[in-house]
Write a protein that holds these residues in place. Structure first.
Motif, PDB file in Angstrom:
ATOM      1  N   GLY A   1       0.817  -1.212   0.000  1.00 45.61           N
ATOM      2  CA  GLY A   1       0.000   0.000   0.000  1.00 45.61           C
ATOM      3  C   GLY A   1       0.847   1.256   0.000  1.00 45.61           C
ATOM      4  O   GLY A   1       0.533   2.232  -0.692  1.00 45.61           O
ATOM      5  N   VAL A   2       1.950   1.251   0.749  1.00 48.09           N
ATOM      6  CA  VAL A   2       2.863   2.403   0.755  1.00 48.09           C
ATOM      7  C   VAL A   2       3.457   2.606  -0.634  1.00 48.09           C
ATOM      8  O   VAL A   2       3.519   3.734  -1.135  1.00 48.09           O
ATOM      9  CB  VAL A   2       3.977   2.217   1.814  1.00 48.09           C
ATOM     10  CG1 VAL A   2       5.072   3.251   1.646  1.00 48.09           C
ATOM     11  CG2 VAL A   2       3.394   2.282   3.215  1.00 48.09           C
ATOM     12  N   VAL A   3       3.878   1.522  -1.270  1.00 46.75           N
ATOM     13  CA  VAL A   3       4.447   1.628  -2.614  1.00 46.75           C
ATOM     14  C   VAL A   3       3.409   2.180  -3.590  1.00 46.75           C
ATOM     15  O   VAL A   3       3.697   3.093  -4.373  1.00 46.75           O
ATOM     16  CB  VAL A   3       4.993   0.259  -3.094  1.00 46.75           C
ATOM     17  CG1 VAL A   3       5.365   0.313  -4.570  1.00 46.75           C
ATOM     18  CG2 VAL A   3       6.187  -0.160  -2.262  1.00 46.75           C
ATOM     19  N   CYS A   4       2.190   1.653  -3.544  1.00 50.04           N
ATOM     20  CA  CYS A   4       1.140   2.131  -4.455  1.00 50.04           C
ATOM     21  C   CYS A   4       0.799   3.602  -4.203  1.00 50.04           C
ATOM     22  O   CYS A   4       0.620   4.375  -5.144  1.00 50.04           O
ATOM     23  CB  CYS A   4      -0.121   1.277  -4.305  1.00 50.04           C
ATOM     24  SG  CYS A   4       0.028  -0.361  -4.998  1.00 50.04           S
ATOM     25  N   LEU A   5       0.725   3.989  -2.942  1.00 54.47           N
ATOM     26  CA  LEU A   5       0.392   5.370  -2.615  1.00 54.47           C
ATOM     27  C   LEU A   5       1.481   6.325  -3.088  1.00 54.47           C
ATOM     28  O   LEU A   5       1.189   7.384  -3.641  1.00 54.47           O
ATOM     29  CB  LEU A   5       0.168   5.513  -1.110  1.00 54.47           C
ATOM     30  CG  LEU A   5      -0.278   6.889  -0.630  1.00 54.47           C
ATOM     31  CD1 LEU A   5      -1.600   7.263  -1.268  1.00 54.47           C
ATOM     32  CD2 LEU A   5      -0.395   6.908   0.881  1.00 54.47           C
ATOM     33  N   MET A   6       2.728   5.956  -2.900  1.00 51.53           N
ATOM     34  CA  MET A   6       3.822   6.825  -3.344  1.00 51.53           C
ATOM     35  C   MET A   6       3.886   6.893  -4.872  1.00 51.53           C
ATOM     36  O   MET A   6       4.196   7.945  -5.429  1.00 51.53           O
ATOM     37  CB  MET A   6       5.153   6.360  -2.764  1.00 51.53           C
ATOM     38  CG  MET A   6       5.261   6.559  -1.265  1.00 51.53           C
ATOM     39  SD  MET A   6       5.004   8.267  -0.760  1.00 51.53           S
ATOM     40  CE  MET A   6       3.404   8.178   0.011  1.00 51.53           C
TER      41      MET A   6
ATOM     42  N   GLY B   1       0.533  11.830  -9.736  1.00 52.54           N
ATOM     43  CA  GLY B   1      -0.237  13.069  -9.591  1.00 52.54           C
ATOM     44  C   GLY B   1       0.630  14.302  -9.724  1.00 52.54           C
ATOM     45  O   GLY B   1       0.189  15.354 -10.187  1.00 52.54           O
ATOM     46  N   ARG B   2       1.883  14.180  -9.323  1.00 47.92           N
ATOM     47  CA  ARG B   2       2.810  15.309  -9.411  1.00 47.92           C
ATOM     48  C   ARG B   2       3.044  15.721 -10.858  1.00 47.92           C
ATOM     49  O   ARG B   2       3.150  16.890 -11.166  1.00 47.92           O
ATOM     50  CB  ARG B   2       4.142  14.917  -8.766  1.00 47.92           C
ATOM     51  CG  ARG B   2       5.194  15.990  -8.823  1.00 47.92           C
ATOM     52  CD  ARG B   2       6.527  15.473  -8.311  1.00 47.92           C
ATOM     53  NE  ARG B   2       7.491  16.524  -8.195  1.00 47.92           N
ATOM     54  CZ  ARG B   2       8.222  16.991  -9.200  1.00 47.92           C
ATOM     55  NH1 ARG B   2       8.091  16.473 -10.390  1.00 47.92           N
ATOM     56  NH2 ARG B   2       9.085  17.961  -9.013  1.00 47.92           N
ATOM     57  N   ASP B   3       3.124  14.754 -11.747  1.00 49.39           N
ATOM     58  CA  ASP B   3       3.420  15.034 -13.143  1.00 49.39           C
ATOM     59  C   ASP B   3       2.195  14.898 -14.043  1.00 49.39           C
ATOM     60  O   ASP B   3       2.322  14.638 -15.242  1.00 49.39           O
ATOM     61  CB  ASP B   3       4.534  14.109 -13.626  1.00 49.39           C
ATOM     62  CG  ASP B   3       5.844  14.385 -12.899  1.00 49.39           C
ATOM     63  OD1 ASP B   3       6.076  15.553 -12.555  1.00 49.39           O
ATOM     64  OD2 ASP B   3       6.608  13.444 -12.659  1.00 49.39           O
ATOM     65  N   ALA B   4       1.010  15.060 -13.473  1.00 43.70           N
ATOM     66  CA  ALA B   4      -0.219  14.971 -14.255  1.00 43.70           C
ATOM     67  C   ALA B   4      -0.329  16.171 -15.201  1.00 43.70           C
ATOM     68  O   ALA B   4       0.260  17.226 -14.951  1.00 43.70           O
ATOM     69  CB  ALA B   4      -1.433  14.939 -13.321  1.00 43.70           C
ATOM     70  N   PRO B   5      -1.077  16.025 -16.270  1.00 46.17           N
ATOM     71  CA  PRO B   5      -1.284  17.152 -17.187  1.00 46.17           C
ATOM     72  C   PRO B   5      -1.961  18.326 -16.470  1.00 46.17           C
ATOM     73  O   PRO B   5      -2.666  18.142 -15.489  1.00 46.17           O
ATOM     74  CB  PRO B   5      -2.206  16.577 -18.266  1.00 46.17           C
ATOM     75  CG  PRO B   5      -2.131  15.110 -18.135  1.00 46.17           C
ATOM     76  CD  PRO B   5      -1.756  14.814 -16.723  1.00 46.17           C
TER      77      PRO B   5
ATOM     78  N   VAL C   1      10.166  14.940  -5.172  1.00 45.51           N
ATOM     79  CA  VAL C   1      10.160  13.517  -5.489  1.00 45.51           C
ATOM     80  C   VAL C   1      11.027  12.691  -4.545  1.00 45.51           C
ATOM     81  O   VAL C   1      10.942  11.472  -4.548  1.00 45.51           O
ATOM     82  CB  VAL C   1      10.622  13.260  -6.943  1.00 45.51           C
ATOM     83  CG1 VAL C   1       9.676  13.892  -7.926  1.00 45.51           C
ATOM     84  CG2 VAL C   1      12.026  13.739  -7.162  1.00 45.51           C
ATOM     85  N   ILE C   2      11.825  13.326  -3.731  1.00 47.57           N
ATOM     86  CA  ILE C   2      12.783  12.574  -2.912  1.00 47.57           C
ATOM     87  C   ILE C   2      12.082  11.705  -1.878  1.00 47.57           C
ATOM     88  O   ILE C   2      12.377  10.512  -1.753  1.00 47.57           O
ATOM     89  CB  ILE C   2      13.794  13.535  -2.254  1.00 47.57           C
ATOM     90  CG1 ILE C   2      14.667  14.158  -3.337  1.00 47.57           C
ATOM     91  CG2 ILE C   2      14.654  12.802  -1.231  1.00 47.57           C
ATOM     92  CD1 ILE C   2      15.605  15.211  -2.857  1.00 47.57           C
ATOM     93  N   ARG C   3      11.149  12.239  -1.130  1.00 50.41           N
ATOM     94  CA  ARG C   3      10.462  11.452  -0.098  1.00 50.41           C
ATOM     95  C   ARG C   3       9.694  10.267  -0.675  1.00 50.41           C
ATOM     96  O   ARG C   3       9.821   9.151  -0.170  1.00 50.41           O
ATOM     97  CB  ARG C   3       9.540  12.332   0.731  1.00 50.41           C
ATOM     98  CG  ARG C   3      10.275  13.130   1.754  1.00 50.41           C
ATOM     99  CD  ARG C   3       9.313  13.816   2.700  1.00 50.41           C
ATOM    100  NE  ARG C   3      10.049  14.673   3.602  1.00 50.41           N
ATOM    101  CZ  ARG C   3       9.641  15.840   4.006  1.00 50.41           C
ATOM    102  NH1 ARG C   3       8.478  16.310   3.595  1.00 50.41           N
ATOM    103  NH2 ARG C   3      10.367  16.557   4.823  1.00 50.41           N
ATOM    104  N   PRO C   4       8.858  10.467  -1.718  1.00 50.23           N
ATOM    105  CA  PRO C   4       8.166   9.295  -2.260  1.00 50.23           C
ATOM    106  C   PRO C   4       9.111   8.215  -2.775  1.00 50.23           C
ATOM    107  O   PRO C   4       8.881   7.028  -2.548  1.00 50.23           O
ATOM    108  CB  PRO C   4       7.316   9.871  -3.396  1.00 50.23           C
ATOM    109  CG  PRO C   4       7.123  11.291  -3.064  1.00 50.23           C
ATOM    110  CD  PRO C   4       8.366  11.703  -2.346  1.00 50.23           C
ATOM    111  N   VAL C   5      10.194   8.608  -3.445  1.00 55.69           N
ATOM    112  CA  VAL C   5      11.133   7.620  -3.970  1.00 55.69           C
ATOM    113  C   VAL C   5      11.819   6.882  -2.820  1.00 55.69           C
ATOM    114  O   VAL C   5      11.968   5.655  -2.852  1.00 55.69           O
ATOM    115  CB  VAL C   5      12.157   8.283  -4.915  1.00 55.69           C
ATOM    116  CG1 VAL C   5      13.300   7.350  -5.243  1.00 55.69           C
ATOM    117  CG2 VAL C   5      11.466   8.750  -6.187  1.00 55.69           C
TER     118      VAL C   5
END
Length: 176
Positions: free
Chosen positions: A27-32, A38-42, A125-129
């Motif tokens: 779930g953590v992997v999917c959420l991140m 979402g960060r790079d959405a159009p 992007v650092i925290r999610p990665v």
């Protein structure tokens, strides 16, 4: 309680624990991944102008001299946006024309364009990665330990992996 029945109970509890840990880490992997997508959405562009500007100290400790800027923006689409950042990026006077790049994924503002400058308001992007990498390493360690301990057959371990992989997207969208 005999040794055989204790082993059976321990295996059931351990299998359940491995399945729940895999559910959580998956779930953590999917959420991140969802956060990164979402960060790079159009985006779509909306013009507007600044209607209010507030400036103040940070409510909690931080850099000395850091200033919090909050602006209100009336957009051409009839919506009112409020933005807050630390630093001088939003030091805009009322009446200043601005262009907002609004994310199609969640309606947040990705970029603010004013006076020839562009302010990137997206999350980093650092925290999610790092969370993805840490979760995958922990997941690998759990399965390595489960198979290495020989508490139950490898087939059961892979069933726990499959259960976690199938249920983790559900956990993300239900927001467990």
């Amino acid at each position: 309680m005999t040794v055989g029945s204790f082993t059976r109970v321990f295996r059931r509890v351990f299998f359940t624990a491995v399945a729940l840990v895999s559910l959580f880490l998956g779930g953590v992997v999917c959420l991140m991944c969802q956060v990164l997508a979402g960060r790079d959405a159009p985006t779509y562009r909306v013009d507007g102008h600044v209607v209010s500007h507030e400036q103040g100290e940070l409510p909690v400790g931080g850099d000395d001299g850091a200033v919090r800027h909050t602006i209100g923006i009336d957009a051409a689409d009839g919506r009112h946006y409020s933005l807050t950042t630390v630093g001088s990026g939003l030091d805009l006077p009322p009446g200043q024309p601005v262009a907002l790049d609004v994310s199609t994924a969640d309606g947040s503002i990705a970029y603010l364009r004013a006076g020839g400058g562009v302010l990137d308001l997206r999350a980093g992007v650092i925290r999610p990665v790092l969370l993805i990498v840490a979760s995958l390493l922990a997941l690998g360690a759990v399965y390595f330990g489960a198979v290495r301990l020989n508490l139950y057959p490898p087939l059961a371990t892979w069933l726990a992996v499959a259960l976690g992989a199938v249920l983790s997207p559900v956990a993300v969208f239900v927001r467990v």
